[in-house]
Design an enzyme around this catalytic site. Structure first.
Site, mmCIF file in Angstrom:
data_model
loop_
_atom_site.group_PDB
_atom_site.id
_atom_site.type_symbol
_atom_site.label_atom_id
_atom_site.label_comp_id
_atom_site.label_asym_id
_atom_site.label_seq_id
_atom_site.Cartn_x
_atom_site.Cartn_y
_atom_site.Cartn_z
ATOM 1 N N GLN A 168 1.888 -10.713 -4.217
ATOM 2 C CA GLN A 168 0.105 -10.234 -4.205
ATOM 3 C C GLN A 168 0.056 -10.016 -6.157
ATOM 4 O O GLN A 168 0.347 -9.258 -5.551
ATOM 5 C CB GLN A 168 -0.592 -9.661 -3.001
ATOM 6 C CG GLN A 168 -0.303 -10.224 -1.668
ATOM 7 C CD GLN A 168 -0.177 -9.249 -0.858
ATOM 8 O OE1 GLN A 168 0.034 -7.849 -0.538
ATOM 9 N NE2 GLN A 168 -0.929 -9.472 0.447
ATOM 10 N N HIS A 221 -8.653 -1.462 -0.994
ATOM 11 C CA HIS A 221 -6.938 -2.318 -1.325
ATOM 12 C C HIS A 221 -8.757 -3.836 -1.740
ATOM 13 O O HIS A 221 -9.263 -4.258 -1.412
ATOM 14 C CB HIS A 221 -6.687 -3.431 -0.132
ATOM 15 C CG HIS A 221 -6.261 -1.954 1.253
ATOM 16 N ND1 HIS A 221 -5.048 -2.177 1.575
ATOM 17 C CD2 HIS A 221 -6.561 -1.231 2.295
ATOM 18 C CE1 HIS A 221 -4.440 -0.963 2.061
ATOM 19 N NE2 HIS A 221 -6.309 -0.946 3.072
ATOM 20 N N LYS A 271 -14.706 -5.307 4.965
ATOM 21 C CA LYS A 271 -14.881 -6.163 3.760
ATOM 22 C C LYS A 271 -14.892 -7.447 3.014
ATOM 23 O O LYS A 271 -16.231 -7.472 3.814
ATOM 24 C CB LYS A 271 -12.899 -7.145 3.451
ATOM 25 C CG LYS A 271 -13.567 -7.508 5.658
ATOM 26 C CD LYS A 271 -11.735 -8.427 5.340
ATOM 27 C CE LYS A 271 -11.444 -9.528 6.367
ATOM 28 N NZ LYS A 271 -10.593 -9.827 6.117
ATOM 29 N N CYS A 316 0.681 -1.156 -0.019
ATOM 30 C CA CYS A 316 -0.038 -0.202 0.398
ATOM 31 C C CYS A 316 0.887 1.409 0.087
ATOM 32 O O CYS A 316 0.693 2.314 -0.867
ATOM 33 C CB CYS A 316 -0.597 0.208 0.691
ATOM 34 S SG CYS A 316 -1.549 -1.900 2.107
ATOM 35 N N ASP A 322 -1.828 -7.200 -6.296
ATOM 36 C CA ASP A 322 -2.211 -6.667 -5.275
ATOM 37 C C ASP A 322 -2.640 -5.464 -6.071
ATOM 38 O O ASP A 322 -2.198 -4.494 -7.129
ATOM 39 C CB ASP A 322 -1.699 -6.288 -4.023
ATOM 40 C CG ASP A 322 -1.497 -5.719 -3.084
ATOM 41 O OD1 ASP A 322 -3.041 -4.843 -2.816
ATOM 42 O OD2 ASP A 322 -1.634 -5.195 -2.286
ATOM 43 N N ARG A 330 6.732 -11.506 5.087
ATOM 44 C CA ARG A 330 5.617 -11.589 6.523
ATOM 45 C C ARG A 330 6.862 -12.459 7.558
ATOM 46 O O ARG A 330 6.462 -13.955 6.981
ATOM 47 C CB ARG A 330 3.945 -11.477 6.098
ATOM 48 C CG ARG A 330 3.497 -10.368 5.811
ATOM 49 C CD ARG A 330 2.097 -10.747 5.297
ATOM 50 N NE ARG A 330 1.759 -9.854 4.631
ATOM 51 C CZ ARG A 330 0.756 -9.801 4.299
ATOM 52 N NH1 ARG A 330 -0.284 -10.955 4.443
ATOM 53 N NH2 ARG A 330 -0.264 -9.148 3.083
ATOM 54 N N HIS A 351 -4.993 -1.339 -5.527
ATOM 55 C CA HIS A 351 -5.119 -0.090 -4.652
ATOM 56 C C HIS A 351 -6.271 1.519 -5.377
ATOM 57 O O HIS A 351 -5.704 1.761 -6.453
ATOM 58 C CB HIS A 351 -4.460 0.917 -3.405
ATOM 59 C CG HIS A 351 -3.506 -0.450 -2.946
ATOM 60 N ND1 HIS A 351 -2.632 -0.263 -3.275
ATOM 61 C CD2 HIS A 351 -4.226 -0.431 -1.497
ATOM 62 C CE1 HIS A 351 -2.190 -1.726 -1.863
ATOM 63 N NE2 HIS A 351 -3.360 -1.210 -1.077
#
Ligand SMILES: [Zn+2]
Ligand SMILES: [Zn+2]
Length: 643
Positions: A380, A509, A463, A333, A382, A362, A384
């Site tokens: 990911q 996200h 979410k 992000c 990913d 992680r 935004h």
């Protein structure tokens, strides 16, 4: 006297202290060994529980997910009793129900053996046959601590010491007493069909610094047939295990010397991954996303600003360079926020959709790592989305359509969950209301059934999670769409509205496949390693029968490669049967056998992985057919998308 009402049914007046079972009798509910517990004013209750005030009850049957869980959890108590009977020196830890069964953790001086499992099962069967009641008792916490201490049950003592309440509930069946909230089935005879399925090591509380316990897994079903069907699925799952197939198919390895949870892609695995990435890029560009890339580590100050240092520090890795601390990114992000902030934004530019195949690290405890599905470094898909508050709903609909199109390409079924505001949260009521309504409206716009997970949203916003269902019916977390109120605030993101004023953009996200590592693990098991032609790292293997046709085989291979088909030639001096066998083990969709006759006629003999054979096929026909099958499928309109 108290009044007990049946949910959506009649009411009855009973003496205070009557049991749930008596209430059901008075309400004419046929319990007949199908009803195992009750839901009373939102709480799950034993049938023997005394009712002290007015309430509304609904029966929980063995065939419901809740009833099944209660039965399986009860089976874990029976297993613990059996283990204590057979191994008196064992100490017991915890024994919950899990998705497809139950387990119990034991501190045992010797590891359990497969033969031990057989003995434990036999003892469990005796306890079940005795049909012993599960009896609930409440006692002061201090007294329970003393009792468990006297028995040397140190794990129970530790658990009890953390319970804030002064009173705790205990359950006894036969001569076994366990600390438990309940509920349980009325008696051990309710546990109809059960089986112990495995043993593994497990750290006490998942903490590798604590004792290593022995975990025994089991499962239980309302009927023998259902149990047997489940055991067959387990066998099939073992056969499809992506860790074994990953090695056999030359896809990836995880090496202790490189580090646990770190995936090393071998040539075919790296190829498979890049095929998926190409597909992803194409689909994102089609839907108006812009590709971006952020650095692998960013200054610690930025992680402080984003709130990660405060909320996510334990999962992060850090590095120090020239006296400056950097945080290795656990999420993508932050760099996307910086891109947004790099210049003044107008409402005319919104929505902005920043997409990154972002690799993150992680820290996961080594005890929970598992093949590709739980790793420490992963990538990911990913993105935004930054938009005006008015655009949130249509953006969510767009993401939902995207997810379902992609699921259709891979042949996955799915389930949808909506997670709402948790107890601890930031943001105003109005913001939560707006975001939650947008999520609900988007689901309604696509007519999607969904399950509500009350209070399970992130602290920064509600979410939607989409769980895909694989060929064996197992559920896997993949896509998620999260609203976020904090980041635009923390990074002071703004845009100039039509009124000329500065406004705060809304932010989503979202991931579609989620972790590419996990998705690949799921894909391998979903297809049992036999990928469709468009995904197969090797689509065709040519098998020349003799050295005389080697040049012909190479010529065919090169003609196919010219059309971007992925071809190998197996020209080793091995017998044809051996080569065919190996191509089958490698799950290559097409084997092409060429010998003198094929060379003379300029044709090919084709054998598919499923055994289908076709002879005298011209190169041109084969190529055309293959090109069609090798095309990355365009997402069909899934049943929910209405674009
Ligand atoms: Zn229990
Ligand atoms: Zn994010």
């Amino acid at each position: 006297m108290i009044t007990i009402k049946l949910d959506h049914g009649p009411a009855a007046t009973l003496k205070g202290g009557s049991t749930v079972a008596q209430a059901f009798q008075a309400l004419n509910v046929d319990t007949d060994r199908q009803v195992v517990a009750a839901r009373g004013d939102g709480e799950l209750l034993d049938l023997a529980r005394a009712l002290t005030h007015d309430c509304t009850l609904s029966p929980v049957t063995l065939n419901s997910p809740e009833g099944l869980e209660i039965m399986r959890h009860s089976a874990s108590h029976v297993m613990a009793e059996a283990v204590r009977d057979l191994f008196p020196e064992v100490r017991v830890a915890i024994g919950p129900a899990i998705e497809s069964g139950f387990y119990y953790d034991f501190d045992a001086p010797e590891p359990f053996t497969p033969e031990d499992l057989g003995r434990i099962e036999a003892r469990m069967a005796e306890i079940v046959a005795q049909d012993l009641p599960f009896v609930r008792a409440e006692e002061p916490r201090e007294q329970a601590i003393n009792n468990f201490q006297a028995y040397g049950e140190t794990y129970k003592v530790e658990l009890l010491q953390e319970i804030p309440q002064d009173k705790v509930s205990l359950y006894r069946q036969g001569n076994f007493v366990d600390l438990c909230r309940g509920p349980h089935v009325p008696s051990t005879g309710y546990i109809r069909a059960f089986k112990l399925t495995g043993i593994s090591g497990a750290y006490w509380r998942g903490d590798e610094r604590r004792a290593m316990l022995q975990r025994i897994y089991g499962t239980a079903f309302p009927s023998q047939e259902e149990l047997e069907r489940h055991l067959e699925l387990l066998e099939e799952a073992k056969r499809r295990d992506h860790r074994r197939l990953g090695r056999e198919l030359g896809l990836f390895s995880i090496e202790e010397e490189a580090g646990p949870g770190m995936v090393i892609y071998h040539p075919k695995g790296a190829l498979l991954r890049s095929i998926i990435e190409d597909f992803e890029r194409r689909e994102h560009f089609k839907r108006g996303y812009q590709m971006v890339m952020g650095p692998q580590m960013l200054k610690a100050e930025l992680w402080e600003r984003s709130g990660h240092l405060e909320n996510y520090r334990d999962h992060m890795y850090f590095s120090e360079v020239e006296g400056q601390t950097y945080g290795i990114k656990p999420m993508n992000c932050v760099a996307h926020m910086l891109i947004y902030k790099s210049r003044v934004r107008s409402y005319r530019e919104l929505p902005l959709r920043f997409f990154e195949l972002g690799t993150v690290l992680r820290h996961e405890r080594s005890g929970v790592l598992h093949g590709l599905t739980r790793v420490r470094q992963f990538t990911q898909d990913d993105a935004h989305i930054l938009c005006t508050p008015q655009q949130v709903e249509s953006e969510i609909v767009g993401v939902l359509d995207f997810v379902f199109d992609v699921m259709a390409v891979f042949g996955f079924d799915y389930e949808v969950e909506l997670s709402t505001r948790p107890e601890k949260s930031i943001g105003t009521d109005a913001e939560w209301e707006l975001a939650t309504t947008a999520l609900i409206n988007a689901l309604a716009a696509r007519d999607l059934p969904y399950h509500i997970c009350q209070g399970e949203g992130a602290f920064y916003g509600p979410k939607i999670d989409i769980k895909l269902k694989d060929a064996l019916g197992r559920r896997w977390q993949c896509a998620t769409i999260q609203c976020d109120f904090t980041l635009p605030e923390r990074f002071d993101l703004t845009y100039a509205g039509p009124d000329g004023e500065r406004h705060r953009p809304a932010m989503l996200h979202r991931v579609i496949l989620g972790s590419l590592e996990r998705f690949m693990g799921v894909l391998i098991e979903h297809y049992a390693g036999a990928f469709p032609v468009w995904l197969a790292p090797v689509q065709v293997v040519l098998l020349p029968i003799t050295d005389r046709v080697h040049d012909y085989a190479e010529k065919v291979a090169n003609a196919l490669r010219k059309d971007n088909l992925r071809v190998e030639v197996d020209d080793r001096a091995e017998k044809l049967q051996y080569k065919i066998r190996e191509a089958q083990v490698n799950k290559i969709p097409y084997m092409v056998i060429v010998g003198d006759q094929e060379q003379a006629n300029g044709t090919l003999s084709i054998r598919q992985l499923d055994g289908t054979k076709s002879n005298d096929v011209s190169l041109k026909d084969f190529k055309n057919r293959l090109k069609k099958e090798a095309k990355i499928p365009s997402p069909k309109k899934s049943k929910h998308s209405r674009r």
